[in-house]
Design an enzyme around this catalytic site. Structure first.
Site, PDB file in Angstrom:
ATOM      1  N   GLU A  76       0.815  -1.208   0.000  1.00 50.20           N
ATOM      2  CA  GLU A  76       0.000   0.000   0.000  1.00 50.20           C
ATOM      3  C   GLU A  76       0.860   1.274   0.000  1.00 50.20           C
ATOM      4  OE1 GLU A  76      -3.247  -0.087  -0.007  1.00 50.20           O
ATOM      5  OE2 GLU A  76      -4.075   1.673   1.012  1.00 50.20           O
ATOM      6  N   ASP A  77       1.897   1.291   0.788  1.00 48.28           N
ATOM      7  CA  ASP A  77       2.612   2.555   1.018  1.00 48.28           C
ATOM      8  C   ASP A  77       3.937   2.715   0.294  1.00 48.28           C
ATOM      9  OD1 ASP A  77       0.557   3.161   2.631  1.00 48.28           O
ATOM     10  OD2 ASP A  77       1.617   2.875   4.519  1.00 48.28           O
TER      11      ASP A  77
END
Ligand code: MN
Length: 704
Positions: A76-77
């Site tokens: 996700e990051d």
């Protein structure tokens, strides 16, 4: 702050060194991936996954869960792909990380109760592997513990979601410790004033009660010791949120709730539970109707214990829970307790097996208790759903059986929607009606008046409702019916062009039928009735191709971008970017509806072999909106040219969507632009102004 070394030493107490090393390796991978990222608190980001892994280590979760915890925010990051994690740490860990990421992406809005429950089920259904949920719960737990540093509105949203979704999930899984912490942290974040007041009152009461609590505890302990029982007696306090809920739901005052003294007695065996109960009942008088045997009849999530209420000295009510150490562990950690006890190195294949084992355990408990199996069903469904849960465009959740498609969804919404559906969007992307739906997706059904159920739907509709309706429709449609229905539909479509079947000339009709390989008119009409051909499009083809009737459409059509397409899905080809004012032609795609191309688009040429799918189209005179267009500008290589061009375009109130450059040679550069314009005239104005810029040599609209 936790360190990886401290964690490793915890791990050595229950994992073998090789497994510990895998966890460590995942930590260093995460550290590098998140390098330079900070948490809102200012700490390096990796402290978060480390803490999440710490929470799971505390529950003695297996090494793969811990690795997934370390890596849970990496996809996700940091943009590292699932496949990269797979290569580094194996497919299982990659799946876990991917599952957690998917859950993280789910948006929970504020929900009514029924919807919140469906959300919980959806979350569980989305997790193929129950460890995904456990990692997610640990992630949320750490985020809740560190919620203080977030700005209020976001903190409130997260707190609400925790109370609505995650606390109940923890409860379903029997993870009481986690649930209580969720509730107290969520409550404090949502209602800080109330939480502080109850907390202060609790501290105050604790002082007053201390002496009496000690006295009762001592009495119980000595009585049981005299009878030869080795037990642990603990005073017990309600947590903040449960006090608040009691005050609210039972309309009791704080002191009324605090007037109860509660203890838990932990013993070594089930047998002892009942014996201890006997001793206690002879020490104080039991309150009739308050005794509950959750050992014989466990709660749905596996909770087991004996509950009783006694009348103590001076008439003080005393609540007692009696349970074994195993039951205590189960009451605190639920499904996670199974990892604690069963993690003996011989890693049982898959956590699904473990979760099944857990449910199996509940089942056996229940059978021993000889009670109905109903309540177990609910747990089983939550963990191994045969259902999927998808959203309507308005955010309502629909429950469908596994393998269901958009056709099933359409019929679940309404029979009429099913009967007239022509296409669907799954997560805003056009998708075939046959694509199996997955939990968490948003499904939108596109309908067209006159569309009919298609026999091919039988191949992929799974729900009884869809299949019955399709069958019913097809069965009751004899050839005669179909032909007359098709006639009505086509006539209606022709009427919007001020003509009708009767007005068409025989040879024109004949020419059209031959061209499209129909032996007779009835065959064409039947095709229309069965939904294989769209009436409005057929009408247009008739008028265009063989010049039957006149082309001027009747007045009173509602404003649509393109004439004659009312009720159809329209999309604009990305290859040629048609603009209002451009001559256009449509291609009828079964998945995308009518795709609008510029008349001279080369791609359209390739489609001419399916000439029955091509339709003549005209822009509506009053078309509105903005349409994408691509320009190529040839400029002399000079500094600042891009800025000059961009400024010029912006000064005309036009937004540039994309800009890129490509060197042509030492002297000239291509600047490629994508922007939104209203129509051809608008575009011409923009191009003219661009040509007026110094050093711009050429401005052209890009055609493929
Ligand atoms: Mn996280």
């Amino acid at each position: 702050m936790q360190t990886i070394d401290a964690l490793t030493s915890t791990l050595s107490s229950y994992l073998d060194p090789e497994q510990s090393n895998h966890v460590k390796r995942a930590y260093f991978f995460a550290e590098q991936a998140h390098f330079g990222q900070l948490r809102r608190s200012g700490e390096p980001y990796v402290t978060h996954p480390l803490a999440v892994a710490g929470i799971l280590a505390h529950m003695h979760m297996d090494h793969q869960s811990l690795m997934a915890a370390m890596l849970h925010d990496v996809i996700e990051d940091t943009g590292i792909e699932k496949s990269a994690i797979g290569t580094q740490f194996g497919p299982t860990v990659a799946e876990l990380v991917d599952g957690v990421s998917k859950l993280t992406q789910m948006e929970f809005e504020s929900l009514e109760e029924k919807q919140a429950e469906n959300f919980q089920k959806m979350a569980l259904a989305m997790a193929q592997d129950i460890r995904v949920i456990l990692v997610k719960l640990a992630d949320r737990l750490h985020n809740m513990r560190t919620l203080g540093v977030l700005q209020t509105s976001k903190a409130r949203r997260i707190a609400r979601e925790t109370l609505d979704i995650y606390a109940p999930i923890a409860m379903r899984l029997g993870m009481n410790n986690v649930r209580m912490e969720f509730e107290d942290l969520g409550f404090s974040a949502l209602y800080p004033m109330r939480a502080r007041r109850i907390d202060a009152a609790l501290r105050n009461a604790r002082g007053h009660r201390k002496e009496l609590v000690e006295k009762i505890r001592h009495q119980i302990e000595t009585t049981l010791e005299q009878e030869g029982h080795e037990v642990v007696v603990r005073g017990r306090e309600k947590h903040l949120y449960s006090i608040y809920k009691k005050m609210k739901s039972k309309r009791k005052s704080f002191s009324e709730i605090m007037d109860i003294y509660a203890f838990r007695i932990i013993v070594d065996s089930v047998d002892t539970c009942y014996r201890v109960l006997g001793c206690i009942h002879s020490l104080y008088k039991p309150v009739p109707g308050e005794f509950k045997d959750y050992i014989a009849i466990p709660k749905a999530n596996g909770y087991q214990s004996l509950h009783t209420v006694l009348m103590g000295m001076h008439g003080v009510p005393i609540e007692i829970q009696i349970r074994t150490r195993d039951m205590e562990e189960m009451a605190n950690n639920g499904i996670a307790a199974h990892w604690l006890y069963k993690s003996d190195g011989q890693s049982a294949n898959g956590s699904h097996a473990r979760a099944r084992q857990w449910v199996q355990g509940l089942l056996e408990m229940q059978q021993r208790a000889g009670n109905s199996l109903e309540f177990i069903e609910s747990v089983k469904i939550d963990l191994f759903p045969d259902e999927i849960y998808v959203f309507t465009p308005k955010g309502r959740i629909m429950e469908l059986p596994r393998g269901a498609t958009a056709v099933d969804f359409a019929y679940a919404v309404h029979t009429d929607v099913g009967n007239s559906c022509v296409a669907c969007r799954i997560n805003r992307r056009l998708a075939p009606l046959s694509e199996p739906l997955q939990s968490g997706q948003t499904v939108e059904i596109l309908t067209a008046p006159g569309a009919r159920p298609n026999p091919s739907w039988f191949n992929y509709a799974v729900t009884a409702k869809a299949r019955t309706n399709i069958r019913h429709y097809l069965k009751h449609q004899t050839r005669e019916d179909s032909v007359s229905l098709g006639r009505r539909l086509l006539d209606k479509a022709l009427a919007s062009f001020d003509t009708g079947l009767e007005q068409l000339q025989e040879e024109q009709l004949g020419e059209f039928l031959t061209r499209h390989h129909y032996e007779q008119l009835d065959d064409l009409l039947e095709e229309i009735a069965r939904g294989n051909r769209l009436p409005a499009i057929t009408a247009q083809q008739l008028l265009e191709e063989v010049g039957a009737g006149q082309m001027a459409p009747a007045d009173g059509a509602q404003p649509v971008a393109i004439r004659g397409t009312e009720g159809f899905m329209l999309s604009y080809a990305k290859c040629c970017h048609p603009l209002p004012g451009d001559p256009i032609e449509g291609y009828l795609s079964s998945e995308k509806g009518v795709v609008v191309h510029r008349e001279r688009c080369r791609n359209l040429g390739d489609m001419r072999e399916h000439s029955e799918r091509l339709v003549a189209l005209r822009w509506d005179d009053e078309v509105e909106g903005e349409y994408p267009v691509e320009l190529r500008i040839e400029v002399e290589n000079r500094r600042g040219m891009i800025a000059i061009i961009a400024t010029r375009i912006n000064s005309m109130g036009v937004n540039i969507e994309k800009i890129s450059t490509d060197d042509k040679d030492y002297q000239f550069t291509y600047v490629d632009l994508e922007m939104m314009v209203h129509n051809r005239v608008h575009l011409a104005r923009i191009m003219k102004r661009l040509r007026n810029i110094n050093y711009v040599r050429k401005v052209t609209r890009v055609k493929n």
